[in-house]
Design an enzyme around this catalytic site. Structure first.
Site, mmCIF file in Angstrom:
data_model
loop_
_atom_site.group_PDB
_atom_site.id
_atom_site.type_symbol
_atom_site.label_atom_id
_atom_site.label_comp_id
_atom_site.label_asym_id
_atom_site.label_seq_id
_atom_site.Cartn_x
_atom_site.Cartn_y
_atom_site.Cartn_z
ATOM 1 N N LEU A 153 -27.390 -29.180 0.677
ATOM 2 C CA LEU A 153 -27.547 -27.722 0.725
ATOM 3 C C LEU A 153 -26.293 -27.062 1.281
ATOM 4 O O LEU A 153 -25.528 -27.682 2.027
ATOM 5 C CB LEU A 153 -28.775 -27.329 1.551
ATOM 6 C CG LEU A 153 -28.851 -27.663 3.051
ATOM 7 C CD1 LEU A 153 -28.005 -26.730 3.901
ATOM 8 C CD2 LEU A 153 -30.277 -27.599 3.507
ATOM 9 N N LEU A 250 -12.589 -23.879 -7.499
ATOM 10 C CA LEU A 250 -11.172 -23.664 -7.844
ATOM 11 C C LEU A 250 -10.755 -22.269 -7.389
ATOM 12 O O LEU A 250 -10.063 -21.565 -8.105
ATOM 13 C CB LEU A 250 -10.945 -23.834 -9.348
ATOM 14 C CG LEU A 250 -10.951 -25.271 -9.879
ATOM 15 C CD1 LEU A 250 -10.649 -25.289 -11.376
ATOM 16 C CD2 LEU A 250 -9.944 -26.162 -9.151
ATOM 17 N N ALA A 252 -8.587 -20.239 -4.917
ATOM 18 C CA ALA A 252 -7.524 -20.334 -3.906
ATOM 19 C C ALA A 252 -7.850 -19.401 -2.754
ATOM 20 O O ALA A 252 -8.478 -18.361 -2.939
ATOM 21 C CB ALA A 252 -6.190 -19.962 -4.544
ATOM 22 N N GLY A 253 -7.473 -19.780 -1.553
ATOM 23 C CA GLY A 253 -7.772 -18.939 -0.395
ATOM 24 C C GLY A 253 -7.028 -19.421 0.839
ATOM 25 O O GLY A 253 -6.007 -20.122 0.729
ATOM 26 N N CYS A 260 -19.045 -29.100 7.515
ATOM 27 C CA CYS A 260 -19.104 -30.263 6.627
ATOM 28 C C CYS A 260 -17.735 -30.749 6.169
ATOM 29 O O CYS A 260 -17.295 -31.823 6.579
ATOM 30 C CB CYS A 260 -20.005 -29.962 5.439
ATOM 31 S SG CYS A 260 -21.726 -29.873 5.953
ATOM 32 N N LYS A 263 -14.917 -32.015 8.810
ATOM 33 C CA LYS A 263 -15.284 -33.211 9.573
ATOM 34 C C LYS A 263 -15.586 -34.384 8.639
ATOM 35 O O LYS A 263 -15.279 -35.522 8.953
ATOM 36 C CB LYS A 263 -16.450 -32.924 10.524
ATOM 37 C CG LYS A 263 -17.834 -33.056 9.940
ATOM 38 C CD LYS A 263 -18.891 -32.974 11.014
ATOM 39 C CE LYS A 263 -20.282 -32.831 10.435
ATOM 40 N NZ LYS A 263 -20.728 -33.847 9.519
ATOM 41 N N LYS A 320 -17.761 -18.940 5.903
ATOM 42 C CA LYS A 320 -17.976 -18.441 4.538
ATOM 43 C C LYS A 320 -19.022 -17.334 4.584
ATOM 44 O O LYS A 320 -19.667 -17.142 5.630
ATOM 45 C CB LYS A 320 -18.394 -19.575 3.610
ATOM 46 C CG LYS A 320 -19.744 -20.181 3.915
ATOM 47 C CD LYS A 320 -20.025 -21.200 2.835
ATOM 48 C CE LYS A 320 -21.475 -21.515 2.734
ATOM 49 N NZ LYS A 320 -21.815 -22.343 1.629
#
Ligand code: NAD
Length: 429
Positions: A153, A250, A252-253, A260, A263, A320
């Site tokens: 998830l 895909l 870009a940032g 997750c 690590k 995010k």
């Protein structure tokens, strides 16, 4: 069926609630007393869209309850899911001490046949250790199976991901565990892949590493695009239409973060090293990701000339959108680097400010994007929250000291920003 979810965090609370939603009897356990108190009082301790309503509904239907006692959960249940954290140690290896502690407690509380399921992301061969520890600590019975059921998830869309997954992976070592787990998941319509435990453990690490690789790959391409005068959005579109590649991941940032990917790739590098393989590819994926965050700061410096004594506005702090999770958020590295260069920071995020305050107390938190924009020399958009797409950009520009805007997630249209007379840059454009 009776389910005990040990560890009631982002994964445990969502998984436990969704198991209740599909008709099972679930008890969620956590050793964090405050968290269980909040849940018992009818609130939820994390931000996850739709979760509060689903928890309330299933508590009301008496299919979902909360406790701090592992013994209580173990005695009542057939399935004992382990969903505790596996944070990285200094050297990148995952810290499995919580898993071991839970296994000890399960062993000493077992009162009949149980299926102990690893839900946490763990290194290959952890199942063997869980089995050994339970055997060592079991007092009344040794009748149990260990299984691996990695979770895929994503925070922000966790409920839908759990109830409508691309696949369910079940690593088992007995027919009984396989049949019971298939019965547990029967209400969920998704391909079910049954493997040995080691393969199931590896599927999770291999999947997360592959997705991280895609992100670092497009970020590397974005650097070449900038230098060559190309547009990474067009390149990603052109690549993504190839079914063998796909458009997802895909984008870009400023780099990836969260509990997750960062690590898990470090853990996979160390798992591989222990097995005698130097996973050079993943070391590069990790290095490119870190560099991408530092390059963001360098880029802003090139737009502003000097960072010293500049006031920088950070739009978005969570790793995010649609989550309050700040663990390994790129915003932290970017802010720390800006501060190192002498800049001061103002920041706004729709939900992550309370968590951010616990990590960074030396920045000015704002209650909306406009008060954040007031008197700043530049804005960096770090998290692509949907609400930022509807910002009144004219108003933002008027409030700023200098109209410098670095769009770290390529949310805005270059032409539109230039027409508004921003000094604007995206990533790879
Ligand atoms: P989390 O920190 O939100 O939750 C872990 C919970 O376990 C905490 O509430 C903690 O108090 C509890 N806990 C720790 N030790 C305990 C003990 N001895 N007894 C009872 N409870 C205990 O972490 P998370 O994000 O839910 O991640 C859990 C695991 O799932 C990790 O291995 C992670 O890599 C994996 N995972 C996470 C995600 C995600 O999006 N967060 C997705 C897939 C897999």
């Amino acid at each position: 069926m009776k389910v005990c979810m040990i560890g009631t965090g982002y994964v445990g609370l969502v998984s436990g609630t969704c198991f209740a939603e599909i008709g099972h009897d679930v008890v969620c356990v956590d050793n964090d007393e405050e968290k269980i108190k909040i849940l018992k009082e009818g609130s939820i301790p994390i931000y996850e869209p739709g979760l509060g309503t689903l928890v309330k509904k299933n508590v009301g239907a008496r299919r979902l309850s909360f406790t701090t006692s592992i013994r209580e959960g173990v005695e009542k249940s057939l399935f004992l899911f382990i969903a505790v954290g596996t944070p990285p140690k200094e050297d990148g290896e995952p810290d499995l001490s919580s898993i071991e502690k839970v296994a000890e407690e399960i062993g000493s509380a077992m009162n009949g046949y149980k299926i102990i399921v690893e839900k946490s992301t763990v290194p290959v061969q952890t199942g063997k250790w869980v089995k050994t520890v339970i055997e060592r600590f079991s007092k009344k019975t040794r009748d149990f199976d260990v299984a691996s059921n990695p979770e895929f998830l994503r925070e922000g869309s966790a409920i839908d991901d759990f109830l409508h997954p691309d696949r369910i992976v079940l690593g088992v070592e007995s027919r009984q565990a396989k049949e019971k787990l298939l019965e547990l998941y029967a209400p969920i319509d998704a391909p079910k892949i049954v493997t040995d435990i080691e393969s199931a453990e590896l599927i999770k690490h291999a999947s997360n590493s592959f997705l991280s690789t895609k992100i670092s790959f497009i970020n590397a391409i974005s650097i070449i695009c900038e230098r060559a005068g190309a547009d990474v959005l067009k390149v990603a579109e052109g690549m993504g239409l190839d079914k063998r590649i796909g458009r997802d991941f895909l984008n870009a940032g400023v780099g990836f973060g969260g509990f997750c990917f960062p690590k898990d790739i470090k853990a996979f590098i160390s798992i591989a090293a222990k097995l005698g393989y130097d996973f050079r590819l993943l070391r590069e994926v990790d290095a490119i990701n870190h560099e991408q965050m530092l390059l963001t700061v360098k880029k802003l410096e090139a737009m502003l000339w000097n960072l010293k004594d500049k006031k920088i506005g950070i739009l978005g702090l969570a790793f995010k959108p649609n989550t309050d999770d700040m663990r390994f958020a790129p915003s932290i590295i970017i802010i720390r680097e800006l501060q190192k260069q002498g800049a001061t920071i103002k920041a706004y995020d729709p939900v992550a400010i309370d968590r951010a305050k616990k990590i960074m107390s030396d920045i000015e938190y704002c209650t909306d994007p406009y008060s954040m924009a007031q008197d700043v020399d530049a804005i960096i958009l770090v998290t692509e929250w949907d609400e930022f797409r509807g910002l009144d950009l004219k108003r933002i520009k008027k409030l700023m000291r200098q109209p410098v805007f670095l769009d770290g997630r390529n949310v805005f249209d270059t032409k539109q920003m230039k027409d508004l007379e921003f000094i604007y840059a995206g990533i790879g454009r």
